[in-house]
Design a protein around this motif. Structure first.
Motif, short mmCIF file in Angstrom:
data_model
loop_
_atom_site.label_atom_id
_atom_site.label_comp_id
_atom_site.label_asym_id
_atom_site.label_seq_id
_atom_site.Cartn_x
_atom_site.Cartn_y
_atom_site.Cartn_z
N ASP A 47 -3.44 -1.35 -15.31
CA ASP A 47 -2.74 -2.63 -15.25
C ASP A 47 -1.83 -2.75 -14.03
N VAL A 48 -1.18 -1.67 -13.65
CA VAL A 48 -0.22 -1.75 -12.54
C VAL A 48 -0.83 -1.39 -11.19
N LYS A 49 -1.96 -0.71 -11.20
CA LYS A 49 -2.56 -0.27 -9.94
C LYS A 49 -2.84 -1.44 -8.98
N PRO A 50 -3.41 -2.56 -9.44
CA PRO A 50 -3.66 -3.66 -8.49
C PRO A 50 -2.37 -4.20 -7.84
N ALA A 51 -1.31 -4.27 -8.60
CA ALA A 51 -0.04 -4.74 -8.03
C ALA A 51 0.48 -3.76 -6.99
N ILE A 52 0.38 -2.48 -7.30
CA ILE A 52 0.82 -1.46 -6.33
C ILE A 52 -0.03 -1.54 -5.07
N GLN A 53 -1.35 -1.68 -5.25
CA GLN A 53 -2.23 -1.77 -4.09
C GLN A 53 -1.93 -3.01 -3.25
N GLU A 54 -1.63 -4.13 -3.90
CA GLU A 54 -1.32 -5.36 -3.17
C GLU A 54 -0.02 -5.20 -2.38
N ILE A 55 0.98 -4.57 -2.99
CA ILE A 55 2.24 -4.31 -2.29
C ILE A 55 1.98 -3.43 -1.07
N ILE A 56 1.21 -2.39 -1.27
CA ILE A 56 0.90 -1.48 -0.16
C ILE A 56 0.16 -2.24 0.94
N SER A 57 -0.78 -3.07 0.56
CA SER A 57 -1.54 -3.85 1.54
C SER A 57 -0.64 -4.78 2.34
N ILE A 58 0.27 -5.47 1.66
CA ILE A 58 1.18 -6.38 2.35
C ILE A 58 2.10 -5.62 3.30
N VAL A 59 2.63 -4.51 2.82
CA VAL A 59 3.56 -3.74 3.65
C VAL A 59 2.85 -3.14 4.86
N THR A 60 1.66 -2.59 4.65
CA THR A 60 0.95 -1.97 5.77
C THR A 60 0.48 -3.01 6.79
N GLY A 61 0.33 -4.25 6.36
CA GLY A 61 -0.08 -5.31 7.27
C GLY A 61 1.05 -5.87 8.11
N SER A 62 2.26 -5.45 7.85
CA SER A 62 3.41 -5.97 8.57
C SER A 62 3.56 -5.27 9.91
N SER A 63 3.90 -6.05 10.92
CA SER A 63 4.14 -5.46 12.25
C SER A 63 5.49 -4.76 12.32
N ASP A 64 6.31 -4.93 11.29
CA ASP A 64 7.63 -4.30 11.27
C ASP A 64 7.63 -2.88 10.73
N VAL A 65 6.48 -2.40 10.27
CA VAL A 65 6.38 -1.07 9.68
C VAL A 65 6.32 -0.02 10.79
N THR A 66 7.18 0.98 10.68
CA THR A 66 7.18 2.07 11.66
C THR A 66 6.04 3.03 11.34
N ASP A 67 5.72 3.89 12.29
CA ASP A 67 4.67 4.88 12.07
C ASP A 67 5.02 5.81 10.91
N ASP A 68 6.30 6.19 10.83
CA ASP A 68 6.75 7.06 9.74
C ASP A 68 6.59 6.35 8.39
N GLN A 69 6.97 5.09 8.34
CA GLN A 69 6.83 4.33 7.10
C GLN A 69 5.36 4.16 6.73
N LEU A 70 4.51 3.92 7.72
CA LEU A 70 3.09 3.78 7.46
C LEU A 70 2.50 5.07 6.89
N THR A 71 2.94 6.19 7.42
CA THR A 71 2.49 7.48 6.89
C THR A 71 2.93 7.65 5.44
N GLN A 72 4.17 7.29 5.14
CA GLN A 72 4.67 7.39 3.77
C GLN A 72 3.90 6.47 2.83
N ILE A 73 3.60 5.27 3.29
CA ILE A 73 2.86 4.32 2.46
C ILE A 73 1.43 4.81 2.23
N GLU A 74 0.81 5.34 3.25
CA GLU A 74 -0.55 5.87 3.10
C GLU A 74 -0.56 7.05 2.12
#
Length: 99
Positions: A47-74
């Motif tokens: 039930d929660v996995k799609p919401a988590i995946q959508e959040i991750i997708s939105i965050v990783t698509g942002s140009s404001d994400v640093t390389d370190d943050q992208l690594t943490q999100i991945e």
């Protein structure tokens, strides 16, 4: 069954075991209870996995994400996928007729 109820149930079982000890009858009850809630745990994650995946997708698509943050999100995304796959595999292994 939501996560709050499942957590309370597990904490209750833990408290009872700590206070009253472990015996064969208690173990039987704990095992049957845990077996009964595994499908709910898997469902909660489903039930929660799609919401988590959508959040991750939105965050990783942002140009404001640093390389370190992208690594943490991945890493987080990989952990979510692994947790789901592990839970699903464990349930299917213990319930071969359910799949």
């Amino acid at each position: 069954m939501n996560a709050t109820v499942i957590t309370a149930l597990l904490q209750g079982i833990l408290q009872l075991l700590q206070n009253f000890g472990v015996n064969s009858q208690a173990v039987d009850t704990v095992i049957s209870t845990l077996i009964a809630i595994v499908p709910f745990l898997t469902k909660e994650l489903e039930d929660v996995k799609p919401a988590i995946q959508e959040i991750i997708s939105i965050v990783t698509g942002s140009s404001d994400v640093t390389d370190d943050q992208l690594t943490q999100i991945e890493d987080l995304s990989a952990k979510v996928d692994k947790a789901f796959n592990d839970a699903e595999a464990a349930y299917e292994a213990s319930h071969p007729d359910a799949g």
